[in-house]
Motif scaffolding. Sequence first.
Motif, PDB file in Angstrom:
ATOM      1  N   MET A  28      -9.626  -2.885   1.760  1.00 33.15           N
ATOM      2  CA  MET A  28      -9.454  -1.432   1.826  1.00 33.15           C
ATOM      3  C   MET A  28      -8.533  -1.050   2.967  1.00 33.15           C
ATOM      4  O   MET A  28      -7.682  -0.167   2.824  1.00 33.15           O
ATOM      5  CB  MET A  28     -10.815  -0.744   1.976  1.00 33.15           C
ATOM      6  CG  MET A  28     -11.610  -0.733   0.706  1.00 33.15           C
ATOM      7  SD  MET A  28     -13.266  -0.018   0.856  1.00 33.15           S
ATOM      8  CE  MET A  28     -13.057   1.375   1.889  1.00 33.15           C
ATOM      9  N   LYS A  29      -8.661  -1.717   4.114  1.00 34.07           N
ATOM     10  CA  LYS A  29      -7.776  -1.443   5.247  1.00 34.07           C
ATOM     11  C   LYS A  29      -6.333  -1.768   4.896  1.00 34.07           C
ATOM     12  O   LYS A  29      -5.410  -1.030   5.255  1.00 34.07           O
ATOM     13  CB  LYS A  29      -8.197  -2.256   6.470  1.00 34.07           C
ATOM     14  CG  LYS A  29      -9.464  -1.776   7.135  1.00 34.07           C
ATOM     15  CD  LYS A  29      -9.790  -2.661   8.316  1.00 34.07           C
ATOM     16  CE  LYS A  29     -11.108  -2.321   8.957  1.00 34.07           C
ATOM     17  NZ  LYS A  29     -11.433  -3.247  10.062  1.00 34.07           N
ATOM     18  N   LEU A  30      -6.123  -2.876   4.199  1.00 32.86           N
ATOM     19  CA  LEU A  30      -4.777  -3.270   3.794  1.00 32.86           C
ATOM     20  C   LEU A  30      -4.188  -2.264   2.813  1.00 32.86           C
ATOM     21  O   LEU A  30      -3.017  -1.883   2.929  1.00 32.86           O
ATOM     22  CB  LEU A  30      -4.800  -4.668   3.171  1.00 32.86           C
ATOM     23  CG  LEU A  30      -3.465  -5.205   2.675  1.00 32.86           C
ATOM     24  CD1 LEU A  30      -2.500  -5.372   3.842  1.00 32.86           C
ATOM     25  CD2 LEU A  30      -3.667  -6.518   1.953  1.00 32.86           C
ATOM     26  N   ALA A  31      -4.987  -1.810   1.858  1.00 33.42           N
ATOM     27  CA  ALA A  31      -4.510  -0.820   0.899  1.00 33.42           C
ATOM     28  C   ALA A  31      -4.133   0.482   1.606  1.00 33.42           C
ATOM     29  O   ALA A  31      -3.117   1.106   1.281  1.00 33.42           O
ATOM     30  CB  ALA A  31      -5.576  -0.560  -0.159  1.00 33.42           C
ATOM     31  N   LYS A  32      -4.926   0.893   2.591  1.00 36.60           N
ATOM     32  CA  LYS A  32      -4.617   2.106   3.350  1.00 36.60           C
ATOM     33  C   LYS A  32      -3.314   1.937   4.121  1.00 36.60           C
ATOM     34  O   LYS A  32      -2.471   2.837   4.151  1.00 36.60           O
ATOM     35  CB  LYS A  32      -5.747   2.439   4.306  1.00 36.60           C
ATOM     36  CG  LYS A  32      -5.482   3.659   5.150  1.00 36.60           C
ATOM     37  CD  LYS A  32      -6.558   3.863   6.198  1.00 36.60           C
ATOM     38  CE  LYS A  32      -6.179   5.010   7.096  1.00 36.60           C
ATOM     39  NZ  LYS A  32      -5.838   4.583   8.428  1.00 36.60           N
ATOM     40  N   THR A  36       0.078   4.192   3.600  1.00 36.14           N
ATOM     41  CA  THR A  36       0.732   4.973   4.650  1.00 36.14           C
ATOM     42  C   THR A  36       2.165   4.497   4.878  1.00 36.14           C
ATOM     43  O   THR A  36       3.037   5.310   5.185  1.00 36.14           O
ATOM     44  CB  THR A  36      -0.055   4.905   5.973  1.00 36.14           C
ATOM     45  OG1 THR A  36      -0.245   3.546   6.342  1.00 36.14           O
ATOM     46  CG2 THR A  36      -1.394   5.605   5.852  1.00 36.14           C
ATOM     47  N   ASP A  37       2.417   3.194   4.702  1.00 38.05           N
ATOM     48  CA  ASP A  37       3.793   2.694   4.822  1.00 38.05           C
ATOM     49  C   ASP A  37       4.678   3.269   3.725  1.00 38.05           C
ATOM     50  O   ASP A  37       5.847   3.572   3.956  1.00 38.05           O
ATOM     51  CB  ASP A  37       3.831   1.174   4.754  1.00 38.05           C
ATOM     52  CG  ASP A  37       3.332   0.517   6.026  1.00 38.05           C
ATOM     53  OD1 ASP A  37       3.242   1.213   7.054  1.00 38.05           O
ATOM     54  OD2 ASP A  37       3.040  -0.695   5.988  1.00 38.05           O
ATOM     55  N   ASN A  38       4.133   3.418   2.536  1.00 41.76           N
ATOM     56  CA  ASN A  38       4.913   3.955   1.419  1.00 41.76           C
ATOM     57  C   ASN A  38       5.217   5.436   1.588  1.00 41.76           C
ATOM     58  O   ASN A  38       6.164   5.948   0.987  1.00 41.76           O
ATOM     59  CB  ASN A  38       4.193   3.729   0.097  1.00 41.76           C
ATOM     60  CG  ASN A  38       4.224   2.280  -0.323  1.00 41.76           C
ATOM     61  OD1 ASN A  38       5.083   1.520   0.096  1.00 41.76           O
ATOM     62  ND2 ASN A  38       3.271   1.890  -1.141  1.00 41.76           N
ATOM     63  N   LEU A  39       4.455   6.134   2.387  1.00 40.26           N
ATOM     64  CA  LEU A  39       4.673   7.563   2.579  1.00 40.26           C
ATOM     65  C   LEU A  39       5.637   7.878   3.721  1.00 40.26           C
ATOM     66  O   LEU A  39       5.975   9.039   3.932  1.00 40.26           O
ATOM     67  CB  LEU A  39       3.343   8.271   2.843  1.00 40.26           C
ATOM     68  CG  LEU A  39       2.407   8.343   1.651  1.00 40.26           C
ATOM     69  CD1 LEU A  39       1.125   9.059   2.048  1.00 40.26           C
ATOM     70  CD2 LEU A  39       3.049   9.042   0.471  1.00 40.26           C
ATOM     71  N   ARG A  40       6.086   6.871   4.428  1.00 35.15           N
ATOM     72  CA  ARG A  40       7.010   7.104   5.546  1.00 35.15           C
ATOM     73  C   ARG A  40       8.364   7.564   5.019  1.00 35.15           C
ATOM     74  O   ARG A  40       8.841   7.098   3.976  1.00 35.15           O
ATOM     75  CB  ARG A  40       7.181   5.836   6.361  1.00 35.15           C
ATOM     76  CG  ARG A  40       5.939   5.523   7.142  1.00 35.15           C
ATOM     77  CD  ARG A  40       6.222   4.504   8.200  1.00 35.15           C
ATOM     78  NE  ARG A  40       5.015   4.314   8.994  1.00 35.15           N
ATOM     79  CZ  ARG A  40       4.639   3.165   9.475  1.00 35.15           C
ATOM     80  NH1 ARG A  40       5.362   2.093   9.282  1.00 35.15           N
ATOM     81  NH2 ARG A  40       3.543   3.093  10.186  1.00 35.15           N
ATOM     82  N   PRO A  41       9.014   8.482   5.732  1.00 35.73           N
ATOM     83  CA  PRO A  41      10.318   9.004   5.284  1.00 35.73           C
ATOM     84  C   PRO A  41      11.388   7.926   5.142  1.00 35.73           C
ATOM     85  O   PRO A  41      12.250   8.023   4.273  1.00 35.73           O
ATOM     86  CB  PRO A  41      10.709  10.001   6.367  1.00 35.73           C
ATOM     87  CG  PRO A  41       9.438  10.385   7.024  1.00 35.73           C
ATOM     88  CD  PRO A  41       8.531   9.198   6.912  1.00 35.73           C
ATOM     89  N   ALA A  42      11.340   6.898   5.960  1.00 36.34           N
ATOM     90  CA  ALA A  42      12.347   5.835   5.870  1.00 36.34           C
ATOM     91  C   ALA A  42      12.290   5.150   4.510  1.00 36.34           C
ATOM     92  O   ALA A  42      13.333   4.816   3.927  1.00 36.34           O
ATOM     93  CB  ALA A  42      12.135   4.816   6.983  1.00 36.34           C
TER      94      ALA A  42
END
Length: 66
Positions: A28-32, A36-42
């Motif tokens: 679950m921590k890895l999925a979170k 969050t990495d996928n939501l970064r503007p970069a």
Amino acid sequence: MKQYQSFEDIQYNLSRLKLERSIALEKMKLAKSEFTDNLRPANWVMTIANVASKYGFYVLLKRLFR
């Protein structure tokens, strides 16, 4: 319902369940973290750049073969 023959069986089952729980928590921590990495503007910029480059290449080929 499971019938246990000894306290060792109970302890073994409890430790196995504890390990399964901790593995599920880490997943679950890895999925979170991935979310969050996928939501970064970069990442959004890189995705848009990739799409734009593919579209630009398509347009270039289309004009080349006209």
